[in-house]
Design a protein around this motif. Structure first.
Motif, short mmCIF file in Angstrom:
data_model
loop_
_atom_site.label_atom_id
_atom_site.label_comp_id
_atom_site.label_asym_id
_atom_site.label_seq_id
_atom_site.Cartn_x
_atom_site.Cartn_y
_atom_site.Cartn_z
N GLY A 64 0.80 -1.22 0.00
CA GLY A 64 0.00 0.00 0.00
C GLY A 64 0.83 1.27 0.00
N TYR A 65 0.20 2.35 -0.43
CA TYR A 65 0.90 3.63 -0.57
C TYR A 65 1.24 4.28 0.77
CZ TYR A 65 0.19 4.05 -5.64
OH TYR A 65 0.23 3.86 -7.01
N ALA A 66 0.44 4.04 1.81
CA ALA A 66 0.70 4.71 3.08
C ALA A 66 2.04 4.30 3.68
CB ALA A 66 -0.43 4.42 4.06
N LYS A 67 2.37 3.02 3.59
CA LYS A 67 3.67 2.57 4.10
C LYS A 67 4.81 3.02 3.17
CE LYS A 67 2.54 -1.30 7.12
NZ LYS A 67 2.81 -2.71 7.46
N ILE A 68 4.55 3.00 1.88
CA ILE A 68 5.56 3.47 0.93
C ILE A 68 5.86 4.95 1.18
CG2 ILE A 68 5.97 3.98 -1.52
CD1 ILE A 68 4.40 1.40 -2.15
N ALA A 69 4.82 5.73 1.46
CA ALA A 69 5.00 7.15 1.74
C ALA A 69 5.88 7.36 2.97
CB ALA A 69 3.65 7.82 1.95
N VAL A 71 6.55 -0.99 9.85
CA VAL A 71 6.51 0.39 9.33
C VAL A 71 5.12 0.97 9.56
CG1 VAL A 71 6.66 1.82 7.25
CG2 VAL A 71 8.27 -0.06 7.58
N LYS A 72 5.06 2.15 10.14
CA LYS A 72 3.78 2.82 10.38
C LYS A 72 3.27 3.46 9.09
CE LYS A 72 4.50 3.86 15.28
NZ LYS A 72 4.55 4.93 16.32
N LYS A 73 1.98 3.42 8.91
CA LYS A 73 1.38 4.04 7.74
C LYS A 73 1.39 5.56 7.88
CE LYS A 73 -1.73 0.15 6.81
NZ LYS A 73 -3.14 -0.29 6.67
N ASP A 74 1.68 6.22 6.78
CA ASP A 74 1.66 7.68 6.77
C ASP A 74 0.25 8.17 7.06
OD1 ASP A 74 3.10 10.30 5.86
OD2 ASP A 74 1.19 10.28 4.77
#
Length: 499
Positions: A52-57, A286-289
């Protein structure tokens, strides 16, 4: 005394001038993060393996705090494929990538699925450019929504990034979506673009949506490209692939991995380049953004009114896995083809496996589930073809087997066997329609989607066939069929026999 000082000063100056410049230059680094073929897999998902994008961010944001020079690139097939994107025709993805401060994106074939006008509209929403050096208009006019390349300047060096779009786009999106466009030879265009860039920048990056075979040929035939960030073939290159002096990287698909490349530059020269991948498993802690997560939640809440409507129930898992629908008969493929044939009361129905983009688990089936499975907005069409052309269509559909190509057919009303080891074009063994042996001279009614009818995925035998009738969207037809036949329990029925 003064003359002595002058002599000493000149001596020291001579030493400084003769001292190798590169020993004085500082070593600098650049990290390039990259994604490809996300197909709108925005959220973390244990079923598909997406991080997902939130962790990538979060990962990219932390790197920007720790490192002086960070770039983020996307190799295409980004704006289409899941409900969160399809309902608003990619706008949600544009906003997410803006929040993530994407530097550039090369257009993938599926990024044209909404049509050219929508690509142009998305380009205005974006804070990043669409790159496509080999995309031109047939009338010679400028394309307002793309750039050939951009130049990014960092501390002590410049990077040129140019884009290459796959020529397969002409048949891997609906042909109407790219009317008036021409996709020039990537190698020819790359040679020209590299020549233009080499006197302007220190590092040259090709951002391409070509697939590993074509990007390998690019690296073999075009000198001067330091890095190719590629997409299209969904290949996982854990540590990259070095060909000549060019590193090729690709991160698989569906945000299952985030790729990154570390470059070391000294005095404008590339000293070292290393490629790595961060997998979903690596992001366990990793925390989501927060900002990305909140935006996604708001979009999903707005879409719930549409997507949460239950249209039926399935007593079995419906298999729409990419590796299955593109290589063999599946129960979901059968269900979709049955719905299509039923709509027109046709002799036969064919739909391309590449148009089936997800599975549906056992239980309630929502409208959102169906949209996710059939995200392309294809319409249904009834045509008629000879038995010979029908056999040719089936032969074409299995021509790339066992490769996971989207042209593989899912069928209804027809049964066929083929030899997967035989030469392409000579694989079909037997064909039956309605329980009877195929008659090459007989005319059969065939239900299909508008993409295939227009010759998409190379089904040219359908392009000139007359249209007898048209219906609504494929997803609408499937929803209607599910409502009429729920609960569902489709099976594998040996419609496709691999000998």
């Amino acid at each position: 005394m003064n003359s002595k000082k002058i002599v000493i000063g000149l001596f020291v100056l001579a030493l400084i001038i003769s001292f190798p410049i590169n020993t004085l230059a500082e070593t600098t680094e650049l990290r390039i993060y990259h994604l490809n073929d996300a197909h709108a897999r925005v959220e973390e998902d244990s079923y598909s393996g997406s991080m997902g994008y939130a962790k990538i961010a979060t990962l990219i944001k932390e790197a920007r705090k720790e490192k002086e020079n960070v770039m983020f690139l996307d190799a295409g097939d980004t704006f289409h494929g899941q409900t969160i994107a399809n309902i608003n025709q990619g706008e949600s993805i544009s906003h997410i990538l803006n929040l993530m401060k994407l530097d550039a994106l090369v257009l993938g074939n599926h990024d044209f699925n909404y049509d050219q006008k929508r690509v142009s509209e998305l380009a205005k929403i974006n804070n990043f450019p669409f790159l496509a050096a080999n995309l031109v208009r047939e009338d010679g006019k400028e394309i307002p929504y793309t750039k050939d390349y951009i130049i990014k300047e960092y501390n002590g060096f410049k990077v040129g990034i140019f884009g290459l779009v796959t020529p397969e786009t002409v048949y891997k999106t609906h042909p109407k979506n790219v009317e008036g466009l021409s996709f020039e030879d990537p190698i020819t265009v790359a040679k020209k673009t590299v020549k233009e860039l080499e006197n302007k920048v220190d590092i040259i990056v090709g951002l391409s949506h070509l697939g590993i075979d074509n990007s390998s040929n690019l690296a073999k035939n075009v000198k001067g490209i330091d890095l190719i960030v590629d997409g299209h073939s969904h290949t996982i290159l854990e540590n990259g692939l070095k060909i000549n002096n060019t590193m090729i990287v690709m991160a698989g698909e569906h945000t299952k991995n985030l790729g990154y490349v570390d470059l070391v530059i000294k005095n404008g020269k590339l000293l070292d380049i290393k490629a790595n991948l961060i997998s979903k498993a690596d992001t366990k802690n990793v925390k989501k953004d927060y900002i990305i997560s909140e935006f996604v939640n708001r979009v999903n809440n707005a879409n719930k009114i549409i997507t949460s409507q239950v249209v039926g129930k399935t007593n079995v898992n419906l298999d729409g896995a990419r590796e299955d629908v593109r290589t063999r008969e599946t129960n979901l493929g059968n269900l979709i083809a049955d719905a299509l044939r039923h709509k027109f009361e046709a002799d036969v129905a064919l739909t391309n496996g590449g148009g089936i983009r997800a599975s549906i688990p056992k239980g309630e089936v929502t409208q959102g589930d169906v949209i996710t499975v059939l995200p392309f907005g294809n319409t249904a069409m009834l045509t008629k073809v000879s038995g010979a052309d029908l056999k040719a269509a089936l032969e074409h559909g299995i021509s790339e087997y066992p490769a996971t190509e989207g042209l593989f057919p899912q069928v209804s009303g027809v049964k066929f066997s083929f030899d997967g080891d035989a030469a392409s074009g000579n694989r079909i063994q037997k064909v039956w329609v309605g329980g009877e042996k195929l008659d090459p001279n007989k005319i059969y009614t065939v239900a299909t989607n508008d993409f295939m009818k227009a010759g998409g995925d190379g089904y040219e035998m359908f392009a000139e066939a007359p249209i007898l009738s048209e219906a609504g969207g494929l997803e609408e037809i499937l929803i209607e069929y599910i409502e009429e036949n729920s609960p569902l329990a489709p099976e594998i029925e040996s419609r496709i026999i691999i000998e």
